[in-house]
Scaffold this motif. Structure first.
Motif, PDB file in Angstrom:
ATOM      1  N   PHE A 108       0.879  -1.180   0.000  1.00 44.98           N
ATOM      2  CA  PHE A 108       0.000   0.000   0.000  1.00 44.98           C
ATOM      3  C   PHE A 108       0.920   1.235   0.000  1.00 44.98           C
ATOM      4  CE2 PHE A 108      -2.564  -3.347   1.801  1.00 44.98           C
ATOM      5  CZ  PHE A 108      -3.809  -3.164   1.211  1.00 44.98           C
ATOM      6  N   GLY A 109       0.965   1.879  -1.172  1.00 40.31           N
ATOM      7  CA  GLY A 109       1.912   3.009  -1.279  1.00 40.31           C
ATOM      8  C   GLY A 109       3.333   2.518  -1.236  1.00 40.31           C
ATOM      9  N   LYS A 110       4.055   2.988  -0.277  1.00 41.47           N
ATOM     10  CA  LYS A 110       5.443   2.584  -0.122  1.00 41.47           C
ATOM     11  C   LYS A 110       5.613   1.507   0.951  1.00 41.47           C
ATOM     12  CE  LYS A 110       7.301   7.095  -1.535  1.00 41.47           C
ATOM     13  NZ  LYS A 110       8.191   8.216  -1.156  1.00 41.47           N
ATOM     14  N   GLN A 111       4.485   1.126   1.637  1.00 43.21           N
ATOM     15  CA  GLN A 111       4.589   0.167   2.748  1.00 43.21           C
ATOM     16  C   GLN A 111       3.894  -1.148   2.389  1.00 43.21           C
ATOM     17  OE1 GLN A 111       2.876   2.176   6.103  1.00 43.21           O
ATOM     18  NE2 GLN A 111       4.740   3.360   6.522  1.00 43.21           N
ATOM     19  N   TYR A 112       4.390  -2.224   3.012  1.00 42.66           N
ATOM     20  CA  TYR A 112       3.777  -3.542   2.899  1.00 42.66           C
ATOM     21  C   TYR A 112       2.973  -3.820   4.179  1.00 42.66           C
ATOM     22  CZ  TYR A 112       6.567  -4.580  -1.210  1.00 42.66           C
ATOM     23  OH  TYR A 112       7.101  -4.573  -2.460  1.00 42.66           O
ATOM     24  N   ARG A 113       1.761  -4.147   3.957  1.00 45.05           N
ATOM     25  CA  ARG A 113       0.889  -4.435   5.112  1.00 45.05           C
ATOM     26  C   ARG A 113       0.276  -5.847   4.960  1.00 45.05           C
ATOM     27  NH1 ARG A 113      -0.031   0.230   7.959  1.00 45.05           N
ATOM     28  NH2 ARG A 113       0.458   2.198   6.881  1.00 45.05           N
ATOM     29  N   SER A 114      -0.148  -6.406   6.133  1.00 42.74           N
ATOM     30  CA  SER A 114      -0.736  -7.765   6.127  1.00 42.74           C
ATOM     31  C   SER A 114      -1.755  -7.909   7.268  1.00 42.74           C
ATOM     32  CB  SER A 114       0.365  -8.817   6.288  1.00 42.74           C
ATOM     33  OG  SER A 114       0.980  -8.697   7.561  1.00 42.74           O
ATOM     34  N   PHE A 115      -2.412  -9.031   7.247  1.00 44.48           N
ATOM     35  CA  PHE A 115      -3.391  -9.351   8.304  1.00 44.48           C
ATOM     36  C   PHE A 115      -2.659  -9.609   9.610  1.00 44.48           C
ATOM     37  CE2 PHE A 115      -5.940 -12.342  10.777  1.00 44.48           C
ATOM     38  CZ  PHE A 115      -7.184 -11.722  10.772  1.00 44.48           C
ATOM     39  N   GLN A 116      -3.312  -9.211  10.736  1.00 42.24           N
ATOM     40  CA  GLN A 116      -2.693  -9.358  12.053  1.00 42.24           C
ATOM     41  C   GLN A 116      -3.558 -10.299  12.918  1.00 42.24           C
ATOM     42  OE1 GLN A 116       0.268  -7.911  12.703  1.00 42.24           O
ATOM     43  NE2 GLN A 116       0.207  -7.120  10.603  1.00 42.24           N
ATOM     44  N   SER A 117      -2.898 -11.281  13.535  1.00 38.42           N
ATOM     45  CA  SER A 117      -3.641 -12.230  14.362  1.00 38.42           C
ATOM     46  C   SER A 117      -4.184 -11.601  15.638  1.00 38.42           C
ATOM     47  CB  SER A 117      -2.741 -13.415  14.728  1.00 38.42           C
ATOM     48  OG  SER A 117      -1.596 -12.973  15.439  1.00 38.42           O
ATOM     49  N   GLU A 118      -3.647 -10.429  16.059  1.00 35.64           N
ATOM     50  CA  GLU A 118      -4.161  -9.774  17.258  1.00 35.64           C
ATOM     51  C   GLU A 118      -5.611  -9.329  17.083  1.00 35.64           C
ATOM     52  OE1 GLU A 118      -1.326  -9.131  15.882  1.00 35.64           O
ATOM     53  OE2 GLU A 118       0.204  -9.669  17.400  1.00 35.64           O
ATOM     54  N   TRP A 119      -6.029  -9.163  15.826  1.00 37.42           N
ATOM     55  CA  TRP A 119      -7.408  -8.711  15.583  1.00 37.42           C
ATOM     56  C   TRP A 119      -8.447  -9.761  16.048  1.00 37.42           C
ATOM     57  CZ3 TRP A 119      -5.910  -7.048   9.949  1.00 37.42           C
ATOM     58  CH2 TRP A 119      -5.185  -5.876  10.002  1.00 37.42           C
ATOM     59  N   TYR A 120      -7.997 -11.004  16.128  1.00 37.03           N
ATOM     60  CA  TYR A 120      -8.927 -12.049  16.596  1.00 37.03           C
ATOM     61  C   TYR A 120      -9.466 -11.742  17.990  1.00 37.03           C
ATOM     62  CZ  TYR A 120      -7.286 -15.171  12.841  1.00 37.03           C
ATOM     63  OH  TYR A 120      -6.990 -15.723  11.630  1.00 37.03           O
ATOM     64  N   LYS A 121      -8.640 -11.142  18.831  1.00 35.21           N
ATOM     65  CA  LYS A 121      -9.034 -10.913  20.221  1.00 35.21           C
ATOM     66  C   LYS A 121     -10.191  -9.944  20.330  1.00 35.21           C
ATOM     67  CE  LYS A 121      -4.292 -11.722  21.827  1.00 35.21           C
ATOM     68  NZ  LYS A 121      -3.142 -11.137  22.543  1.00 35.21           N
ATOM     69  N   ASN A 122     -10.242  -8.947  19.449  1.00 34.31           N
ATOM     70  CA  ASN A 122     -11.280  -7.921  19.537  1.00 34.31           C
ATOM     71  C   ASN A 122     -12.552  -8.295  18.758  1.00 34.31           C
ATOM     72  OD1 ASN A 122      -9.507  -6.262  21.034  1.00 34.31           O
ATOM     73  ND2 ASN A 122      -8.576  -5.478  19.143  1.00 34.31           N
ATOM     74  N   TYR A 123     -12.411  -9.188  17.797  1.00 32.09           N
ATOM     75  CA  TYR A 123     -13.562  -9.530  16.948  1.00 32.09           C
ATOM     76  C   TYR A 123     -13.679 -11.072  16.899  1.00 32.09           C
ATOM     77  CZ  TYR A 123     -12.367  -4.779  15.588  1.00 32.09           C
ATOM     78  OH  TYR A 123     -12.041  -3.452  15.622  1.00 32.09           O
ATOM     79  N   GLU A 124     -14.561 -11.582  17.692  1.00 32.13           N
ATOM     80  CA  GLU A 124     -14.689 -13.036  17.814  1.00 32.13           C
ATOM     81  C   GLU A 124     -15.294 -13.688  16.571  1.00 32.13           C
ATOM     82  OE1 GLU A 124     -18.971 -12.806  20.136  1.00 32.13           O
ATOM     83  OE2 GLU A 124     -17.202 -13.458  21.207  1.00 32.13           O
ATOM     84  N   TRP A 125     -15.960 -12.891  15.748  1.00 30.89           N
ATOM     85  CA  TRP A 125     -16.584 -13.415  14.538  1.00 30.89           C
ATOM     86  C   TRP A 125     -15.674 -13.340  13.315  1.00 30.89           C
ATOM     87  CZ3 TRP A 125     -16.191  -9.098  11.640  1.00 30.89           C
ATOM     88  CH2 TRP A 125     -16.262  -7.870  12.304  1.00 30.89           C
ATOM     89  N   LEU A 126     -14.464 -12.788  13.501  1.00 31.49           N
ATOM     90  CA  LEU A 126     -13.544 -12.558  12.398  1.00 31.49           C
ATOM     91  C   LEU A 126     -12.860 -13.868  12.003  1.00 31.49           C
ATOM     92  CD1 LEU A 126     -12.103 -10.494  10.537  1.00 31.49           C
ATOM     93  CD2 LEU A 126     -10.383 -10.234  12.366  1.00 31.49           C
ATOM     94  N   GLU A 127     -12.710 -14.080  10.705  1.00 28.62           N
ATOM     95  CA  GLU A 127     -11.980 -15.239  10.210  1.00 28.62           C
ATOM     96  C   GLU A 127     -11.112 -14.820   9.015  1.00 28.62           C
ATOM     97  OE1 GLU A 127     -14.448 -18.360   8.794  1.00 28.62           O
ATOM     98  OE2 GLU A 127     -15.764 -17.053   7.641  1.00 28.62           O
ATOM     99  N   TYR A 128     -10.155 -15.642   8.717  1.00 31.65           N
ATOM    100  CA  TYR A 128      -9.156 -15.287   7.697  1.00 31.65           C
ATOM    101  C   TYR A 128      -8.968 -16.457   6.735  1.00 31.65           C
ATOM    102  CZ  TYR A 128      -4.625 -14.149   5.587  1.00 31.65           C
ATOM    103  OH  TYR A 128      -3.602 -13.918   4.701  1.00 31.65           O
TER     104      TYR A 128
END
Length: 761
Positions: free
Chosen positions: A82-102
């Motif tokens: 994204f632009g000049k940076q590389y970004r990715s999915f973070q496993s920490e997001w699981y803690k805040n959103y119990e319905w989240l899946e990847y």
């Protein structure tokens, strides 16, 4: 709440993904996939919701409703620039959103609840394509979390999990209904067992008190079975007399239906009828006899109140009303034989019951109950011979004397002191077939105890009935009494064998004839000096033991009896009084005197009465059946011709079958072997005639046995019992072998068909 996979991080090659173990909560068990561990709920059913459970090939690595959201925890995720940076999915997001899946394959995040439960298609980014804008991911996921449709889907998920754990309301109601039905049926089954038990044991249900027997057994069950107690303690516990009445009737109907089914399969039967008094009512016992697989069966059907009339017309009408009530189709069934006692209303050849039955069923041969005939032989002997009559009068006096409680208790003590088995003196009765033999047997067994008691009573002189004791003592100490009772015991013991044989349910005419002839031959053999000498040794031994003098009674100047003139030209089979006087000589020995005056007259009377009551003419059918059992076609013509039309017998085939069957039998064959070899497909005509031969009754003893149950069922405390309840209880008690095979579930099945205040189906 959804589980987050706790994967222990470890080094793996780039672009290779690893999965690790996790501890699973109570939603289910685990399964292993190539990318993650999934949770599999254990519940088998799905809620009635619209679910989007189909996965495209690109989303195949996402979770399902059974496994839950796929939440892999990786050391590194695929990065996007994204632009000049590389970004990715973070496993920490699981803690805040119990319905989240990847999805590893799509490198995108999804909302599990919306993907599964949403049907509106408002936001495909979270359900179909996935969100992979990692730069603005926090903003987008926050907006999605606050959306109404997401909250709705989340609520659906919570409801689904709740249903998985405790079941839906409909499921709960259904389970509760099933449990209620199961509890009610178990309770009613136990009540049925109580009712059937009391019926089989001929025990009163209520008696003079509502709390007798039935309620007491219910109380016992409630103490032992908690579930029974919870139903029994209700205000409406279904233990009323109406419920009892219905269960009794259903149980009795099941027994009757089984009997009627067996009769229908056979096609014909015999009837046995007798009547007796029961508390101001005249009860007619109707029993039937038939054959199942060449096995004889005798069954009680019903008691019919014939108090309004006991003539032949009333009795015949009562018989056919009974058949109509029991739904026995007499248009397809045939009565082949009938058996009653010798009363004129039953046996009359013109206007008796047997004659009126023959008007409807011409081949229904009548058999005068052989047990009644034999009893008449004994009664005639006892009444015709003066010395025998005197002995039984003395036995009756002994019974009356010891029927007093004080005398009986003292007699029991003396019996124990002498080492004798406790026994009572029985009453002499003309209608109780074995009582006379038991009277003589009991007297001889207790002779010592009775003499000791009477001697003590006479010596003490303490009771007002001492004169009676003196008279009895004088009578039983006479040598004449002792000799006669020993002779009678020997004679009646042989007759008792015949009586027992004739009362058997499996007795047949041919067997009865053979036993009768055997008994007559036995008495002929007993009529000899040698046989009396053997009996005399017993008399001498007993007389010496009790100091009784054996002597010839004093004859005195008695006038000599003359021979009747009309008998001068006849040859007599028995001695007359004049001949006995000619034979008596004062110089004769005691043994010779009693042999001539007591032993021979008793034997002669028994032989003559047996020959008269069981003449060859009266046993013509029995003789023919006996020849048929020996497969003698010519000599069994009387039996064959009597039934050939009604049984539709082909005589030529019957003759051939009898010849073949005779050659198949061993030389010294038993009658039971015929049943094993004679099969209906091979010998159809012989088989049918064998059925008829076994169906013809020998006696009406089954009716007499039903009267024993009648006395116990309808005693003076139960005299107000209704006729239908009375006859239903009678069949439960009498035919208990059938009732024992009826299960409570069968009775409950019929009981539950009516409208009930208790739910059973």
């Amino acid at each position: 709440m959804f589980n987050i996979f706790n994967l222990n991080k470890k080094k793996t090659p780039k672009n290779n993904h690893s999965t690790e173990d996790e501890n699973i909560d109570d939603l289910g068990t685990t399964c292993q996939s190539s990318s993650c561990e999934l949770i599999i709920p254990e519940h088998d059913e799905l809620p009635q919701l619209s679910l989007n459970i189909g996965l495209s090939s690109d989303l195949a690595d996402l979770g399902t409703l059974d496994t839950g959201p796929c939440r892999p925890v990786l050391s590194t995720y695929t990065k996007t620039k994204f632009g000049k940076q590389y970004r990715s999915f973070q496993s920490e997001w699981y803690k805040n959103y119990e319905w989240l899946e990847y999805s590893i394959k799509s490198n995108a995040a999804f909302c599990f609840v919306c993907r599964i439960f949403d049907t509106s298609g408002v936001e495909d980014i979270w359900t179909k394509t996935g969100c992979n804008n990692w730069q603005k991911f926090i903003v987008k996921i926050g907006k999605h979390q606050n959306a109404d449709f997401h909250k709705t889907n989340l609520t659906k998920m919570v409801a689904y999990k709740t249903n998985k754990q405790s079941g839906s309301i409909m499921a709960k109601l259904s389970d509760a209904h099933r449990n209620q039905i199961a509890g009610n049926r178990a309770y009613m089954a136990q009540l049925i067992e109580i009712v059937v038990y009391l019926g089989k044991q001929d025990v009163a249900f209520r008696g003079h008190s509502e709390k007798c027997n039935f309620k007491e057994l219910c109380n016992v069950f409630s103490k032992c079975i908690p579930n029974f107690k919870s139903c029994y303690d209700r205000k409406i516990n279904h233990t009323s007399w109406k419920v009892q009445e219905e269960i009794i009737q259903i149980s009795a109907d099941y027994a009757r239906e089984k009997i009627i089914k067996e009769i229908t399969n056979t096609g014909f039967f015999a009837i046995m009828v007798d009547e007796a008094r029961s508390h101001k009512q005249e009860q007619l016992s109707i029993c039937i006899r038939y054959v199942v697989d060449l096995e004889i069966v005798e069954r009680f059907m019903e008691f019919v109140d014939v108090s309004s009339g006991q003539d032949a017309n009333h009795i015949v009408a009562a018989i056919f009303r009974c058949f109509e009530k029991l739904r026995i189709n007499m248009n397809t069934l045939y009565i082949v034989a009938q058996s009653y006692d010798g009363a004129s209303v039953m046996s009359g050849c013109l206007g008796g019951v047997q004659a009126k039955i023959k008007e409807h069923y011409p081949c229904a041969i009548y058999t005068h109950c052989m047990a009644h005939r034999l009893n008449l032989v004994v009664v005639d002997m006892c009444k015709g011979i003066e010395i025998a009559r005197s002995v039984f009068n003395t036995l009756e006096s002994v019974y009356v004397h010891f029927s007093r409680p004080s005398n009986n208790s003292e007699l029991v003590k003396i019996q124990l002191q002498l080492g004798l088995k406790k026994g009572n003196i029985l009453r002499v009765c003309d209608t109780r077939w074995v009582c006379r033999f038991k009277n003589c047997e009991s007297m001889l067994k207790n002779y010592s105890a009775i003499l000791n008691f009477l001697s003590n009573e006479v010596d003490i002189q303490a009771y007002k009935d001492v004169l009676e004791a003196i008279g009895i003592q004088n009578q039983i100490q006479k040598c004449q009494f002792l000799i006669v009772i020993i002779i009678l015991k020997e004679v009646l013991g042989i007759i008792n064998i015949l009586s027992t044989s004739l009362q058997s349910k499996t007795a047949t005419l041919d067997k009865a004839r053979n036993v009768v002839n055997g008994v007559i031959q036995s008495f002929i053999c007993l009529r000899s000096d040698d046989e009396f000498s053997k009996l005399w040794s017993t008399v001498v031994e007993l007389a010496e033991k009790h100091n009784i003098l054996l002597e010839v009674p004093h004859i005195g100047s008695k006038r000599k009896r003359a021979q009747p003139v009309h008998l001068n030209e006849f040859h007599l089979e028995t001695t007359t009084g004049a001949e006995q006087d000619d034979q008596i000589n004062a110089s004769d020995s005691v043994e010779l005197y009693y042999r001539r005056t007591v032993y021979f007259p008793i034997i002669n009377t028994i032989i003559n009465n047996l020959r008269y009551r069981f003449s060859e003419e009266s046993l013509e059918m029995a003789s023919s059946i006996d020849c048929f059992m020996e497969m003698d076609y010519e000599k069994s013509q009387y039996f064959i011709n009597h039934y050939k039309v009604v049984m539709n017998i082909n005589l030529n085939l019957l003759k051939s079958e009898m010849l073949v069957l005779k050659n198949c039998l061993p030389s010294n064959y038993n009658r039971d072997i015929i049943k094993d070899i004679c099969k209906k497909p091979t010998f159809p005509n012989v088989y049918k005639m064998l059925q008829v031969a076994l169906t013809i009754p020998v006696s009406s003893a089954t009716c007499e046995r039903s009267f024993s149950s009648m006395r116990r069922l309808k005693n003076w405390l139960r005299a107000s019992m209704e006729q239908q309840r009375f006859t239903d209880l009678a069949i439960l008690n009498i035919e208990r072998d059938i009732v024992n095979k009826i299960t409570s579930s069968e009775i409950l099945k019929k009981y539950s068909t009516s409208n009930r205040k208790i739910i059973l189906v």
